[in-house]
Design a protein around this motif. Structure first.
Motif, PDB file in Angstrom:
ATOM      1  N   THR A  53      95.760   8.848  -7.045  1.00  0.00           N
ATOM      2  CA  THR A  53      96.231   7.470  -7.222  1.00  0.00           C
ATOM      3  C   THR A  53      96.690   7.241  -8.655  1.00  0.00           C
ATOM      4  OG1 THR A  53      94.721   6.721  -5.510  1.00  0.00           O
ATOM      5  CG2 THR A  53      95.574   5.045  -7.002  1.00  0.00           C
ATOM      6  N   GLN A  55      97.819   9.481 -10.757  1.00  0.00           N
ATOM      7  CA  GLN A  55      99.073  10.193 -10.978  1.00  0.00           C
ATOM      8  C   GLN A  55     100.252   9.443 -10.365  1.00  0.00           C
ATOM      9  OE1 GLN A  55      98.066  14.102  -9.484  1.00  0.00           O
ATOM     10  NE2 GLN A  55      97.865  14.902 -11.561  1.00  0.00           N
ATOM     11  N   THR A  56     100.050   8.856  -9.200  1.00  0.00           N
ATOM     12  CA  THR A  56     101.112   8.067  -8.571  1.00  0.00           C
ATOM     13  C   THR A  56     101.450   6.851  -9.425  1.00  0.00           C
ATOM     14  OG1 THR A  56     100.379   8.780  -6.385  1.00  0.00           O
ATOM     15  CG2 THR A  56     101.784   6.831  -6.471  1.00  0.00           C
ATOM     16  N   GLN A  59     103.454   7.939 -12.442  1.00  0.00           N
ATOM     17  CA  GLN A  59     104.833   8.296 -12.120  1.00  0.00           C
ATOM     18  C   GLN A  59     105.730   7.056 -12.069  1.00  0.00           C
ATOM     19  OE1 GLN A  59     104.433  10.409  -8.432  1.00  0.00           O
ATOM     20  NE2 GLN A  59     104.122  12.389  -9.426  1.00  0.00           N
ATOM     21  N   HIS A  60     105.157   5.918 -11.721  1.00  0.00           N
ATOM     22  CA  HIS A  60     105.934   4.684 -11.599  1.00  0.00           C
ATOM     23  C   HIS A  60     105.587   3.692 -12.713  1.00  0.00           C
ATOM     24  CE1 HIS A  60     107.339   6.172  -7.799  1.00  0.00           C
ATOM     25  NE2 HIS A  60     106.087   6.359  -7.401  1.00  0.00           N
TER      26      HIS A  60
END
Length: 122
Positions: A53, A55-56, A59-60
């Motif tokens: 979570t 890392q996601t 990324q955004h």
């Protein structure tokens, strides 16, 4: 993903609550991150659930800057009026940060340097 996201939000909430309860001049999310760090050190198993979570979200991360950019655009006239003060504050704070980092590093290097033998001394 929802339990991990909820965990991150709970730590942010804990940080905000502590800051408000103790009237500490530190942002609540910073205190929440410190608490999360302590929790991860105490229970490394938490990392496996949070890592995907986190890392996601990272990324955004650029999407989280959109509201700040809109705020800057809304106050562009005021920023133009205060450009000298903002520029001076940015330059001085950068110099103070660099100087304090350099002095801290020099102090730490001196403190952790191996003792010199008498033969090496000039």
């Amino acid at each position: 993903m929802i339990p991990a996201f909820a965990t991150l939000l709970v730590f942010q909430l804990l940080g905000e609550a502590l800051v408000r309860a103790l009237a500490v001049p530190v942002p609540g999310p910073v205190v929440g991150m410190a608490l999360l760090l302590l929790a991860l050190v105490a229970r490394p198993a938490l990392l496996t659930g949070l890592k995907p979570t986190a890392q996601t979200l990272l990324q955004h991360l650029s999407l989280l800057f959109v509201p700040a950019g809109v705020g800057v655009m809304l106050h562009l006239q005021r920023l133009g009026d205060e450009v000298l003060a903002i520029g001076v504050a940015l330059v001085l704070s950068t110099l103070v940060g660099l100087a304090s980092a350099a002095l801290t590093m020099a102090w730490l290097m001196k403190r952790t340097a191996p003792p010199r033998s008498r033969q090496e001394a000039p």
